[in-house]
Design an enzyme around this catalytic site. Sequence first.
Site, mmCIF file in Angstrom:
data_model
loop_
_atom_site.group_PDB
_atom_site.id
_atom_site.type_symbol
_atom_site.label_atom_id
_atom_site.label_comp_id
_atom_site.label_asym_id
_atom_site.label_seq_id
_atom_site.Cartn_x
_atom_site.Cartn_y
_atom_site.Cartn_z
ATOM 1 N N HIS A 1 0.837 -1.197 0.000
ATOM 2 C CA HIS A 1 0.000 0.000 0.000
ATOM 3 C C HIS A 1 0.876 1.252 0.000
ATOM 4 C CE1 HIS A 1 -3.554 2.371 0.465
ATOM 5 N NE2 HIS A 1 -3.279 2.780 1.693
ATOM 6 N N ASP B 1 -4.046 8.881 3.309
ATOM 7 C CA ASP B 1 -4.217 7.481 2.951
ATOM 8 C C ASP B 1 -5.513 7.335 2.159
ATOM 9 O OD1 ASP B 1 -4.638 4.740 2.814
ATOM 10 O OD2 ASP B 1 -4.075 4.356 4.892
ATOM 11 N N CYS C 1 -3.652 3.017 -5.159
ATOM 12 C CA CYS C 1 -3.096 3.779 -4.038
ATOM 13 C C CYS C 1 -1.885 4.616 -4.447
ATOM 14 C CB CYS C 1 -2.725 2.850 -2.881
ATOM 15 S SG CYS C 1 -1.630 1.487 -3.339
#
Length: 328
Positions: free
Chosen positions: A216, A233, A284
């Site tokens: 991630h 995030d 991401c």
Amino acid sequence: MQQSSENQAQILSLSEKLCSHDVTNSLQPPTPRDELLDSLTEDISNLSINQAKQETSSTTPSAENVGSEPPVEAVTSQQHAVENYVSNHSETSDSTQLVSSVVGDTKISEMTQEELESSIMGDDHSTVVTLFNVDIMVKDLKCLRPGQWLNDEIINCYMEMLNTWANKRLLKVHCFSSFFLTMLAGGYRRVKRWTRSKDVFSMDRIIFPVNLNNTHWCLVVINMKAKKIEYYDSLGGRNDKIFKQIRMWLQEESLDKKKEYFDPGDYVDEYPAAVPLQQNSYDCGVFTCKFAEARVNGDEPFSFSQSDMPSFRRRIWQAILKKQLDDS
């Protein structure tokens, strides 16, 4: 609507699991560079890559795939990437001395997907373009195809392009490599040379892409003017440990470069509200680049969403091929 809520709950749950990995623990004693790289290799080899090895018949993920490992090539190349970056960046590069053509003052005509695809017809390890002393290979550009997880080379190339863009406009901003926090895990002395020619305390914002165990991407921004450490995030996760890591680095950096104590006690740890969220398992890194680009430009609210990611992938791909950022 109920399915969407369930998906979002799964996304948030997986994000918390990702952030539970302490990949930025600065409390461990410093180790020699080769030992650090060996340690990184061992950590990476312990990752579960069974899912990454499986053939995927569709690029449209299900909710339970969110947060899954990137392709096995991205995992097994991590040691080489760190070694290569360290050898080419023994200290922070001064972006003002790099390729001036990386900054554009006019809008560049957009390349079609077919034109972009033509750049990756060769062998995976053949070099397509060299930027900032790093060879961007076919396998790296393939990460920019729809449905793929971005690797360190693409992220770091874009961070350097943002640095050059900011320097030309006299913006007091600096983007670090994703390897900075990885190296900092081995102790401050592993990164002290990275800022030998740069006063980070004169910056308005300092930006760090964060690679969480090759599963991630997130972004950390030190907002020096506002005295905030911000964590972005696209899965809506939290990572309290990284705030401690950044605070310790600021203290050690001040003692080493300025010979004075720096108290980060006035800085607020923040998870900004209204952060755009990804709705799949692979965007991401693209969100991280977009977060960084927005914060290089200032503190305005984000004006993009998941629907913008396909076009932004193409924009990153085109910028790398043309060695020039679109100034739009």
